[in-house]
Design an enzyme around this catalytic site. Structure first.
Site, mmCIF file in Angstrom:
data_model
loop_
_atom_site.group_PDB
_atom_site.id
_atom_site.type_symbol
_atom_site.label_atom_id
_atom_site.label_comp_id
_atom_site.label_asym_id
_atom_site.label_seq_id
_atom_site.Cartn_x
_atom_site.Cartn_y
_atom_site.Cartn_z
ATOM 1 N N THR A 11 0.811 -1.345 0.042
ATOM 2 C CA THR A 11 -0.176 -0.074 0.144
ATOM 3 C C THR A 11 1.082 1.281 -0.071
ATOM 4 O O THR A 11 0.529 1.865 -0.955
ATOM 5 C CB THR A 11 -0.763 0.063 1.094
ATOM 6 O OG1 THR A 11 -1.780 -1.011 1.155
ATOM 7 C CG2 THR A 11 -1.788 1.345 1.253
ATOM 8 N N VAL A 12 1.937 1.188 1.008
ATOM 9 C CA VAL A 12 2.339 2.703 0.838
ATOM 10 C C VAL A 12 3.602 2.831 -0.114
ATOM 11 O O VAL A 12 3.779 3.795 -0.534
ATOM 12 C CB VAL A 12 3.202 2.647 2.473
ATOM 13 C CG1 VAL A 12 3.989 3.977 2.516
ATOM 14 C CG2 VAL A 12 2.273 2.707 3.521
ATOM 15 N N ALA A 31 13.747 19.732 -4.712
ATOM 16 C CA ALA A 31 14.797 19.079 -4.173
ATOM 17 C C ALA A 31 16.129 19.576 -5.087
ATOM 18 O O ALA A 31 17.251 19.292 -4.742
ATOM 19 C CB ALA A 31 14.539 17.501 -4.763
ATOM 20 N N GLU A 124 10.105 10.446 8.936
ATOM 21 C CA GLU A 124 8.864 11.542 9.404
ATOM 22 C C GLU A 124 7.561 10.621 9.315
ATOM 23 O O GLU A 124 6.567 10.846 10.222
ATOM 24 C CB GLU A 124 8.774 12.538 8.340
ATOM 25 C CG GLU A 124 7.748 13.470 8.333
ATOM 26 C CD GLU A 124 7.544 14.203 9.735
ATOM 27 O OE1 GLU A 124 6.713 14.173 10.683
ATOM 28 O OE2 GLU A 124 8.651 14.983 9.839
ATOM 29 N N GLY A 129 1.510 9.246 10.125
ATOM 30 C CA GLY A 129 1.046 9.189 8.911
ATOM 31 C C GLY A 129 1.493 10.557 8.037
ATOM 32 O O GLY A 129 2.752 10.673 7.927
ATOM 33 N N GLY A 182 -10.569 -1.517 5.390
ATOM 34 C CA GLY A 182 -9.047 -1.569 5.484
ATOM 35 C C GLY A 182 -8.332 -0.712 6.246
ATOM 36 O O GLY A 182 -7.112 -0.538 6.168
ATOM 37 N N GLU A 185 -6.093 -4.479 10.275
ATOM 38 C CA GLU A 185 -5.770 -5.660 9.849
ATOM 39 C C GLU A 185 -6.554 -6.943 10.369
ATOM 40 O O GLU A 185 -7.421 -6.786 11.198
ATOM 41 C CB GLU A 185 -4.304 -6.005 10.446
ATOM 42 C CG GLU A 185 -3.385 -4.916 9.804
ATOM 43 C CD GLU A 185 -2.952 -4.790 8.266
ATOM 44 O OE1 GLU A 185 -3.236 -6.022 7.642
ATOM 45 O OE2 GLU A 185 -2.390 -3.906 7.903
ATOM 46 N N LYS A 200 4.909 4.280 18.603
ATOM 47 C CA LYS A 200 4.860 5.659 18.279
ATOM 48 C C LYS A 200 5.293 6.749 19.322
ATOM 49 O O LYS A 200 6.140 7.752 19.060
ATOM 50 C CB LYS A 200 3.583 6.038 17.596
ATOM 51 C CG LYS A 200 3.508 5.325 16.352
ATOM 52 C CD LYS A 200 1.827 5.611 15.539
ATOM 53 C CE LYS A 200 1.635 4.962 14.349
ATOM 54 N NZ LYS A 200 0.432 5.046 14.013
#
Length: 403
Positions: A11-12, A31, A124, A129, A182, A185, A200
């Site tokens: 997903t990520v 950049a 980060e 997220g 979703g 899990e 976290k």
């Protein structure tokens, strides 16, 4: 042109590649150089993806390719991801990650390797997220001595609690809905038992207070025992139930961190952080209180934070960013059970027993409560004191922190 590799195409990972492609012009501008994805490391071929031609299965190609200056690790976990991250850093490549488990458990070691190799290890997206929080702590709030950080750090549990509060949905049904959408899990243990939030808050505390906190030293209570009766009692008080991670200074050279459900006032900013959103509050001696709010998870928000770190790493290829923390000292982390605070308690016991063990309490009511059920708010006391008092009463009970 700067060439990068992406480890993992779930997903990520797929979100990172998509954002890199869609926003390539603005990314190159920010950049001061073009950034191109050269490799995607994945188990399957992803033949139906427009990026299938970038997919490889041999990590050593990335490790040994001198053109790869930055590696994005979005595999997850702390086994294969740890091995690959360490090898990339040892090869002098900067690594960007969204992997909170890896950062919370091995971050100190990996940051030390990055320093030795004049590379960067940036994370980060590991907390919040898409919410910018790590960069603000280390840069924008760097002039402050931070004495406390806390917040809603897990979107899955916040979604479940929001459904219970707003719709009267049972815990089990809300969890099932979260899985269907979703947000959770198939095995939701890490979310509903507070493990994700624990990792976290450890990362945030490491950065805020400058020393490593082992997740095993953090008292962690999830939302598995919260039910609609607790929601109703909280509503009658003018409160909502939220799962919070919290870290604070508890004296010179000492901190405490914990995760637990809290009853928080409806007037609090965090009480209106609903659904899968996250909210993080930082208290510094110069700025006072600052809150960061946004999407705490999801493909695109998380990819946004990852790509921002890629841009940052690209701008610092020849100059390492200062980011890290020291080893803990003995006794550095104090026991959260010694914090003094009021508690919400729900029991089936006699009024005499309640008065004998807990003294004067503030009773709370709800419609339809059993005749022998009592809910109340205690005077400020330690968890240890509360636990012992309830044990003496020999009754089943629910208790939550009243914030």
């Amino acid at each position: 042109m700067i060439k990068i590799a992406v480890l993992g195409f779930g997903t990520v990972g797929s979100g990172v590649v998509e954002v890199m492609h869609e926003n390539r012009v603005s990314i190159a501008h920010n950049a001061a150089d073009e950034i191109e994805v050269k490799y995607i490391l994945a188990r399957s071929s992803h033949a139906d993806s427009p990026y299938a031609h970038l997919v490889i299965h041999d990590f050593s190609l990335i490790e040994q390719d001198p053109e790869i200056r930055i590696v994005v690790e979005v595999i997850g976990g702390a086994t294969v991801a740890y091995d690959y991250t360490k090898r990339c850093l040892l090869a002098g490549k900067s690594v960007v990650t969204a992997n909170k488990e890896l950062v919370a458990t091995h971050g100190q070691e990996l940051l030390a390797i990055a320093k030795e190799k004049n590379a960067n290890y940036l994370f980060e997206a590991s907390v919040g997220g898409g919410i910018p929080i790590i960069r603000p702590i280390t840069q924008c709030l760097a002039a402050n001595e931070i004495d406390e950080i806390y917040g809603i750090l897990n979107g899955t549990t916040n979604y479940i609690l929001t459904e219970m509060i707003q719709c009267g949905t049972s815990f089990d049904t809300a969890l099932r809905q979260a899985q269907e959408k979703g947000y959770a899990e198939l095995d939701p243990t890490a979310d509903i038992d507070g493990i994700d939030a624990c990792r976290k808050i450890c990362i945030l505390a490491d950065l805020c207070f400058g020393r490593h906190i082992d997740p095993h030293d953090v008292k962690t209570r999830g939302i598995r025992g919260v039910d609609l009766a607790d929601v109703a009692y909280a509503r009658s008080l003018g409160y909502k139930i939220k799962l919070l991670g919290r870290a604070l200074r508890t004296g010179d050279g000492h901190i405490t961190a914990y995760v637990a459900p809290h009853l928080i006032k409806n007037s609090s900013l965090l009480s209106n952080v609903d659904g899968v959103m996250n909210g993080i509050v930082v208290h510094g001696n110069a700025i006072g209180e600052a809150m960061f709010y946004g999407a705490g998870a999801g493909k695109r928000p998380t990819a946004s934070a990852v790509v921002a770190d890629v841009i940052d790493a690209a701008k610092h290829l020849k100059a390492r960013k200062f980011l890290g923390w020291d080893e803990p000292m003995p006794g550095y982390v104090t026991d959260a059970d010694d914090l003094v605070m009021p508690w919400y308690v729900r029991v089936r016991a006699s009024l005499t027993a309640i008065g004998t063990e807990l003294g004067n309490v503030r009773f709370v009511t709800r419609r339809g409560a059993p005749l022998d059920e009592y809910a109340f708010v205690t005077a400020p006391m330690t968890h240890r004191h509360l636990h012992d008092s309830l044990a003496n009463m020999e009754v089943l009970s629910h208790y939550r922190i009243l914030d």
